[in-house]
Design an enzyme around this catalytic site. Structure first.
Site, PDB file in Angstrom:
ATOM      1  N   SER A 139      15.709   2.930 -15.578  1.00 17.24           N
ATOM      2  CA  SER A 139      15.966   4.041 -14.655  1.00 17.24           C
ATOM      3  C   SER A 139      16.462   5.236 -15.457  1.00 17.24           C
ATOM      4  CB  SER A 139      17.042   3.616 -13.654  1.00 17.24           C
ATOM      5  OG  SER A 139      17.637   4.745 -13.042  1.00 17.24           O
ATOM      6  N   TYR A 152      25.038   0.078 -11.458  1.00 13.92           N
ATOM      7  CA  TYR A 152      23.586   0.240 -11.636  1.00 13.92           C
ATOM      8  C   TYR A 152      23.296   0.928 -12.971  1.00 13.92           C
ATOM      9  CZ  TYR A 152      18.746   1.504 -10.377  1.00 13.92           C
ATOM     10  OH  TYR A 152      17.373   1.650 -10.350  1.00 13.92           O
TER      11      TYR A 152
HETATM   12  N1  LIG Z   1      13.453   3.339  -6.110  1.00 13.13           N
HETATM   13  C1  LIG Z   1      14.010   4.074  -7.042  1.00 13.13           C
HETATM   14  O1  LIG Z   1      14.512   5.186  -6.780  1.00 13.13           O
HETATM   15  C2  LIG Z   1      14.024   3.596  -8.472  1.00 13.13           C
HETATM   16  C3  LIG Z   1      14.289   4.518  -9.490  1.00 13.13           C
HETATM   17  C4  LIG Z   1      14.344   4.090 -10.807  1.00 13.13           C
HETATM   18  C5  LIG Z   1      14.118   2.741 -11.093  1.00 13.13           C
HETATM   19  N2  LIG Z   1      13.851   1.875 -10.085  1.00 13.13           N
HETATM   20  C6  LIG Z   1      13.648   0.456 -10.430  1.00 13.13           C
HETATM   21  O2  LIG Z   1      12.381   0.038  -9.999  1.00 13.13           O
HETATM   22  C7  LIG Z   1      12.397  -1.384  -9.762  1.00 13.13           C
HETATM   23  C8  LIG Z   1      11.749  -1.681  -8.425  1.00 13.13           C
HETATM   24  O3  LIG Z   1      12.551  -1.141  -7.395  1.00 13.13           O
HETATM   25  P1  LIG Z   1      11.967  -0.653  -5.994  1.00 13.13           P
HETATM   26  O4  LIG Z   1      12.311   0.774  -5.871  1.00 13.13           O
HETATM   27  O5  LIG Z   1      10.577  -1.113  -5.810  1.00 13.13           O
HETATM   28  O6  LIG Z   1      12.954  -1.461  -5.019  1.00 13.13           O
HETATM   29  P2  LIG Z   1      12.639  -2.398  -3.749  1.00 13.13           P
HETATM   30  O7  LIG Z   1      11.568  -1.794  -2.931  1.00 13.13           O
HETATM   31  O8  LIG Z   1      13.964  -2.645  -3.122  1.00 13.13           O
HETATM   32  O9  LIG Z   1      12.085  -3.731  -4.425  1.00 13.13           O
HETATM   33  C9  LIG Z   1      12.915  -4.535  -5.222  1.00 13.13           C
HETATM   34  C10 LIG Z   1      12.254  -5.872  -5.409  1.00 13.13           C
HETATM   35  O10 LIG Z   1      13.115  -6.702  -6.215  1.00 13.13           O
HETATM   36  C11 LIG Z   1      13.114  -8.007  -5.661  1.00 13.13           C
HETATM   37  N3  LIG Z   1      14.366  -8.702  -5.934  1.00 13.13           N
HETATM   38  C12 LIG Z   1      15.647  -8.254  -5.786  1.00 13.13           C
HETATM   39  N4  LIG Z   1      16.518  -9.212  -6.090  1.00 13.13           N
HETATM   40  C13 LIG Z   1      15.791 -10.313  -6.446  1.00 13.13           C
HETATM   41  C14 LIG Z   1      16.122 -11.625  -6.849  1.00 13.13           C
HETATM   42  N5  LIG Z   1      17.395 -12.052  -6.956  1.00 13.13           N
HETATM   43  N6  LIG Z   1      15.103 -12.491  -7.121  1.00 13.13           N
HETATM   44  C15 LIG Z   1      13.823 -12.116  -6.995  1.00 13.13           C
HETATM   45  N7  LIG Z   1      13.436 -10.868  -6.618  1.00 13.13           N
HETATM   46  C16 LIG Z   1      14.418  -9.995  -6.337  1.00 13.13           C
HETATM   47  C17 LIG Z   1      12.958  -7.792  -4.159  1.00 13.13           C
HETATM   48  O11 LIG Z   1      12.450  -8.977  -3.614  1.00 13.13           O
HETATM   49  P3  LIG Z   1      12.270  -9.209  -2.026  1.00 13.13           P
HETATM   50  O12 LIG Z   1      11.084  -8.368  -1.658  1.00 13.13           O
HETATM   51  O13 LIG Z   1      12.017 -10.621  -1.894  1.00 13.13           O
HETATM   52  O14 LIG Z   1      13.552  -8.727  -1.398  1.00 13.13           O
HETATM   53  C18 LIG Z   1      11.996  -6.620  -4.113  1.00 13.13           C
HETATM   54  O15 LIG Z   1      10.683  -7.088  -4.130  1.00 13.13           O
HETATM   55  C19 LIG Z   1      13.877  -1.797  -9.865  1.00 13.13           C
HETATM   56  O16 LIG Z   1      14.121  -2.364 -11.119  1.00 13.13           O
HETATM   57  C20 LIG Z   1      14.618  -0.476  -9.716  1.00 13.13           C
HETATM   58  O17 LIG Z   1      15.890  -0.497 -10.327  1.00 13.13           O
HETATM   59  C21 LIG Z   1      13.778   2.270  -8.787  1.00 13.13           C
END
Ligand SMILES: NC(=O)c1ccc[n+]([C@@H]2O[C@H](COP(=O)([O-])OP(=O)(O)OC[C@H]3O[C@@H](n4cnc5c(N)ncnc54)[C@H](OP(=O)(O)O)[C@@H]3O)[C@@H](O)[C@H]2O)c1
Length: 269
Positions: A139, A152
């Site tokens: 991130s 985070y």
């Molecule tokens: N969104 C942003 O603004 C942003 C910005 C920078 C970086 N990121 C990074 O991008 C990545 C993806 O995030 P996203 O935005 O797509 O978030 P999201 O829509 O909330 O998706 C997160 C995913 O992680 C899975 N997960 C969480 N805890 C878990 C566990 N204990 N075991 C297995 N799976 C788990 C969830 O599974 P379930 O579907 O089963 O709940 C979900 O599929 C993350 O690493 C996040 O830090 C996001």
């Protein structure tokens, strides 16, 4: 790395970025092992991706549970994984002093310890492949730690450090073109990771965000090119760099933002 024919294990596949990544990787000709906690979401995604001729498998696991990780490692071997994408993650917005320790620990475990454990468990499999890659999703906050996101930011800074150390450890394999360690740091993405409070904060701060599809395209491009580090978004990548060379400047720039952060922060559950 040639994505056509690659065999990719993608964690967090049911999430906002994960689904877009799965789509982009399938379009590039990769076979996918989709991993998440919610089997229903994974199955729906697999059905939507079917038809391209590549294999699409799913496995529901909680990456914090060692027994689940053991099941995943077995499945990853059967799948003949050659790319691991550590994408699963959670967020926790709030002032550190008001955050419940269990939530802080959860962020550190899910965003740092779990992907490190999975990478550790899969490393010999990946090293046995002719070509392999590990992609760690970080991130902007991993290089530009932000008030309201202490746990985070710490976890994502850890992911960055882990990626750099491992890349340097595997330099021989990398020189042979056999294994890449890739770190990608997206800025905000429009996904369910961000609560209404975070979205309101971003709007007040004037922070830009990307669609999951746009972020996924850039991550896939970084993997295809074997680029070690990629920072998405401008001016975010400039500020992240500046924080590395002159953190006091960023301290000063962020000071006036603290009141806005505090206004949006709520005691975390
Ligand atoms: N969104 C942003 O603004 C942003 C910005 C920078 C970086 N990121 C990074 O991008 C990545 C993806 O995030 P996203 O935005 O797509 O978030 P999201 O829509 O909330 O998706 C997160 C995913 O992680 C899975 N997960 C969480 N805890 C878990 C566990 N204990 N075991 C297995 N799976 C788990 C969830 O599974 P379930 O579907 O089963 O709940 C979900 O599929 C993350 O690493 C996040 O830090 C996001």
């Amino acid at each position: 790395m040639q994505l056509n024919g690659a065999r990719i294990l993608l964690t967090g596949a049911g999430g906002g970025l994960g689904q877009a990544l799965a789509q982009a990787l399938a379009e590039a000709g990769a076979s996918l092992l989709l991993v998440g906690r919610d089997q229903k979401k994974l199955a729906t995604l697999a059905v939507n991706l079917a038809g391209g001729g590549q294999e699409v498998s799913t496995l529901a696991v909680d990456l914090k549970q060692p027994a689940d990780v053991a099941r995943l490692v077995e499945e990853a071997g059967r799948f003949q994984t050659d790319v691991l994408i550590n994408n699963a993650g959670i967020n926790a917005f709030g002032l550190f002093e008001q955050q419940d320790w269990a939530r802080v620990a959860d962020v550190l475990e899910t965003n740092l310890a779990a992907p490190m454990r999975l990478t550790h468990a899969l490393l010999s499999l990946l090293q046995s492949r002719e070509r392999a890659a590990i992609v760690n999703i970080g991130s902007t906050f991993g290089s530009l730690p932000f008030p309201g996101f202490a746990a985070y930011s710490a976890a994502k800074a850890g992911m960055k450090g882990f990626s750099q150390a491992l890349r340097r450890e595997l330099w021989q394999e990398r020189a042979d073109g056999r294994i890449e360690v890739i770190y990608v740091a997206p800025r905000a993405i429009d996904t369910p990771l961000n609560t209404p409070a975070v979205n309101a904060l971003n709007a007040d701060l004037g922070s830009k965000s990307d669609s999951p599809e746009a972020a996924a395209r850039q991550i896939v491009a970084a993997l295809a090119a074997g680029r070690g580090e990629t920072y998405l978004g401008f001016p975010e990548r400039l500020f992240a760099w500046l924080n590395g060379v002159a953190p006091a400047l960023i301290d000063r720039a962020l000071k006036p933002k603290l009141a806005i952060v505090k206004r949006h922060a709520r005691p975390a559950i």
